[in-house]
Scaffold this motif. Structure first.
Motif, PDB file in Angstrom:
ATOM      1  N   PRO A   1       0.968  -1.126   0.374  1.00  0.00           N
ATOM      2  CA  PRO A   1      -0.028  -0.255   0.281  1.00  0.00           C
ATOM      3  C   PRO A   1       0.631   1.355  -0.025  1.00  0.00           C
ATOM      4  O   PRO A   1       0.329   2.369  -0.867  1.00  0.00           O
ATOM      5  CB  PRO A   1      -1.069   0.209   1.403  1.00  0.00           C
ATOM      6  N   ALA A   2       2.051   1.483   0.710  1.00  0.00           N
ATOM      7  CA  ALA A   2       2.988   2.418   0.567  1.00  0.00           C
ATOM      8  C   ALA A   2       3.373   2.971  -0.936  1.00  0.00           C
ATOM      9  O   ALA A   2       3.757   4.161  -0.576  1.00  0.00           O
ATOM     10  CB  ALA A   2       4.148   2.211   1.735  1.00  0.00           C
TER      11      ALA A   2
ATOM     12  N   PRO B   1      -5.186 -12.002   3.252  1.00  0.00           N
ATOM     13  CA  PRO B   1      -5.887 -11.555   2.579  1.00  0.00           C
ATOM     14  C   PRO B   1      -5.128  -9.563   2.650  1.00  0.00           C
ATOM     15  O   PRO B   1      -4.228  -9.771   3.395  1.00  0.00           O
ATOM     16  CB  PRO B   1      -6.742 -10.857   4.161  1.00  0.00           C
ATOM     17  N   ALA B   2      -4.573  -8.955   1.705  1.00  0.00           N
ATOM     18  CA  ALA B   2      -3.908  -7.620   1.535  1.00  0.00           C
ATOM     19  C   ALA B   2      -4.738  -6.630   2.653  1.00  0.00           C
ATOM     20  O   ALA B   2      -5.675  -7.089   3.035  1.00  0.00           O
ATOM     21  CB  ALA B   2      -4.079  -7.163  -0.238  1.00  0.00           C
ATOM     22  N   ASP B   3      -3.520  -5.518   2.392  1.00  0.00           N
ATOM     23  CA  ASP B   3      -4.091  -4.517   3.609  1.00  0.00           C
ATOM     24  C   ASP B   3      -5.263  -4.121   3.337  1.00  0.00           C
ATOM     25  O   ASP B   3      -4.549  -2.886   2.388  1.00  0.00           O
ATOM     26  CB  ASP B   3      -2.989  -4.234   3.657  1.00  0.00           C
ATOM     27  N   LEU B   4      -6.740  -4.288   3.033  1.00  0.00           N
ATOM     28  CA  LEU B   4      -7.657  -3.416   2.779  1.00  0.00           C
ATOM     29  C   LEU B   4      -7.817  -2.148   3.315  1.00  0.00           C
ATOM     30  O   LEU B   4      -8.298  -2.055   2.929  1.00  0.00           O
ATOM     31  CB  LEU B   4      -8.302  -4.875   3.228  1.00  0.00           C
TER      32      LEU B   4
ATOM     33  N   ALA C   1      -8.401   3.298   2.182  1.00  0.00           N
ATOM     34  CA  ALA C   1      -8.648   4.001   2.533  1.00  0.00           C
ATOM     35  C   ALA C   1      -7.760   5.078   1.156  1.00  0.00           C
ATOM     36  O   ALA C   1      -8.220   6.076   1.264  1.00  0.00           O
ATOM     37  CB  ALA C   1      -7.437   4.787   3.312  1.00  0.00           C
ATOM     38  N   ILE C   2      -7.191   4.548   0.662  1.00  0.00           N
ATOM     39  CA  ILE C   2      -6.820   5.523  -1.146  1.00  0.00           C
ATOM     40  C   ILE C   2      -7.596   5.407  -1.796  1.00  0.00           C
ATOM     41  O   ILE C   2      -7.772   6.347  -2.606  1.00  0.00           O
ATOM     42  CB  ILE C   2      -5.516   4.607  -1.560  1.00  0.00           C
ATOM     43  N   CYS C   3      -8.560   4.025  -1.746  1.00  0.00           N
ATOM     44  CA  CYS C   3      -9.652   4.420  -3.119  1.00  0.00           C
ATOM     45  C   CYS C   3     -10.070   5.404  -2.493  1.00  0.00           C
ATOM     46  O   CYS C   3     -10.929   6.577  -3.037  1.00  0.00           O
ATOM     47  CB  CYS C   3     -10.138   3.142  -2.402  1.00  0.00           C
ATOM     48  N   THR C   4     -10.785   5.232  -1.361  1.00  0.00           N
ATOM     49  CA  THR C   4     -11.388   6.847  -0.771  1.00  0.00           C
ATOM     50  C   THR C   4     -10.772   8.247  -0.889  1.00  0.00           C
ATOM     51  O   THR C   4     -11.695   9.086  -1.130  1.00  0.00           O
ATOM     52  CB  THR C   4     -12.092   6.819   0.827  1.00  0.00           C
TER      53      THR C   4
END
Length: 364
Positions: free
Chosen positions: A114-115, A137-140, A145-148
Motif C-alpha cells: 500500500p505504501a 488478505p491484502a491490507d484492505l 483509505a487510498i481508494c476513498t
C-alpha cells in the motif's frame, strides 16, 4: 507422486454420496442453465461471504473480466494491481482495454504494498485491484483509505481467498466487487471451471447478470454486448455440498501450514507470514529459499510434489515485457526467483507433513 500438491480424490470420497445424489437429481430435473442449484448456491455464498449479491459465472478469469466491465473500466483507463499473481489478473484488465499498472509487493505477505500505491496513481487511474495471494488478505484498510482519498474503485481478486477474513469480515465484501475462482484445486473448488462475483450494490449486480447472459435481461432482448459466462448447474451442485465444509477445509489447511512452519523453523528457509489481522487460509504454502532447485530435486527424488507459484512476475512476461521494459519491481522479482510451494490440502496427515518437512530440512 506419493504426496501430490493436492489430493482431490480423498476430499471427493468424503462427500461422494451427497455430491453424486445431487448430480443425479439435477440430471433428472434437466434445468441445466441457470437452474435451481445455481440460484441456491448464489444465495448461500452471499450469506457466507456477508454480501447482498453473489453471481455465478463460468470461471475466475470471467469473474474478474465481468467485474471490470460492469464497473465501467474501459480503454485507456488504468488499474493498479500486483505483478506477483497468476496472469488472469492482468489479462482481465487488458480484456476491457485498460492498462495494468504494476506496483511492487511486500516482502513478507507477497501482497501489493500500500505504501507504494499512491505514487502510481495518475489522472487515468480508475481502480485498484489487490490480490489476496495464496489466501493471505491484502491490507484492505490501507487500500480502502487510498481508494476513498482518490475516488477510485476497489475490486478484490479473491481467486485464492474464499473464506479468508479480516477482523471477521470476509474478503470479497470490501470492494465494489469481489472475484472468486472455483478451479478444482482452490480451497472451495468445483470439478471443472467456475467463478463468482460478489457485490452489495444492486445496480452493479444487475449489470453483471446482464453481462454474463449475452447482454440480456429478457430472452432475445439484448441491451448491451454481453458474454456467455454462466456457472454450470452441475458445478453448482458440487459447490453447494462443499460450501458446507469450507470452514473445516480452511482450518485443515491452517493446521498443515502451522505444522510445516514449526517443523521448518530452523531449516534455513523463510516460512509464510501471518499478519494477525487477516486470517490466512493457505491456498498455497509458499516459502522462500536460495536453495530452491536443490530442495525441489530432493522432494521429487522422495516422491513428493512441489511447484513454483510464480516464477515470472507479470511485468516480465513475454506478453507484457515490451510495454514495461523500464519497470523494475525488486521485491516481486526477488520473490519470484526464490519462492516455492509445498503440498497442502485439508486432509493431509501429520505424517505426510513431517515427511515433506524432513526432506526440506535435510537440504543444506
Amino acid at each position: 507422486m506419493n504426496i501430490p500438491m493436492v489430493d482431490l480424490k480423498v476430499q471427493y470420497n468424503a462427500v461422494k454420496e451427497e455430491i453424486n445424489r445431487g448430480i443425479l437429481e439435477a440430471l433428472e430435473k434437466t434445468q441445466f442453465i441457470l437452474g435451481p442449484n445455481v440460484t441456491a448456491f448464489e444465495e448461500e455464498a452471499a450469506a457466507f461471504l456477508g454480501v447482498k449479491h453473489a453471481i455465478g459465472v463460468a470461471s475466475g478469469t470471467d469473474a474478474l473480466h465481468l467485474a471490470l466491465a460492469a464497473a465501467g473500466i474501459k480503454e485507456g483507463d488504468e488499474v493498479i494491481t500486483s505483478p506477483f499473481t497468476f496472469i488472469a489478473t492482468a489479462e482481465a484488465i487488458r480484456y476491457v482495454g485498460a492498462v495494468p499498472v504494476f506496483v511492487d509487493v511486500l516482502p513478507d505477505s507477497f501482497n501489493i504494498d500500500p505504501a507504494k500505491i499512491e505514487a502510481a496513481i495518475t489522472p487515468k487511474t480508475r481502480a485498484i485491484l489487490p490480490v489476496h495471494i495464496f489466501g493471505q488478505p491484502a491490507d484492505l484498510s490501507a487500500i480502502q483509505a487510498i481508494c476513498t482519498k482518490h475516488g477510485l474503485l476497489l475490486i478484490e481478486d479473491c481467486a485464492q481467498s474464499f473464506g479468508a477474513d479480516v477482523d471477521g469480515r470476509m474478503t470479497g465484501s470490501f470492494g465494489a466487487f469481489g472475484a472468486f475462482s472455483f478451479f478444482p484445486s482452490k480451497n472451495l473448488g468445483c470439478y471443472g471451471d467456475g467463478g463468482l462475483i460478489t457485490t452489495s450494490c444492486p445496480e452493479l449486480a444487475e449489470q453483471v447478470k446482464v453481462l454474463r447472459n449475452h447482454g440480456s435481461k429478457v430472452r432475445y432482448h439484448h441491451s448491451v454486448i454481453g458474454f456467455n459466462s454462466r456457472l454450470d448447474e452441475i458445478q453448482a451442485v458440487i459447490l453447494r455440498v462443499k460450501l458446507k465444509h469450507i470452514r473445516e477445509y480452511n482450518e485443515g489447511r491452517r493446521r498443515v501450514a502451522h505444522l510445516y512452519s514449526s517443523l521448518m523453523a530452523d531449516a534455513g528457509v523463510v516460512t509464510p507470514f501471518e499478519d494477525g489481522i487477516g486470517t490466512h487460509i493457505y491456498h498455497q504454502y509458499t516459502l522462500l529459499t536460495d536453495r530452491r532447485d536443490a530442495i525441489m530435486k530432493a522432494l521429487a527424488d522422495a516422491g513428493i510434489a512441489s511447484a513454483v507459484y510464480y516464477p515470472i512476475p507479470l511485468h516480465k512476461q513475454d506478453v507484457f515485457a515490451p510495454d514495461y521494459s523500464g519497470v523494475v519491481l525488486p521485491v516481486a522479482e526477488d520473490v519470484s526467483s526464490r519462492c516455492m510451494s509445498l503440498p497442502i490440502f485439508p486432509e493431509m496427515t501429520d505424517e505426510q507433513v513431517r515427511r515433506v518437512a524432513a526432506v526440506v530440512t535435510s537440504v543444506r
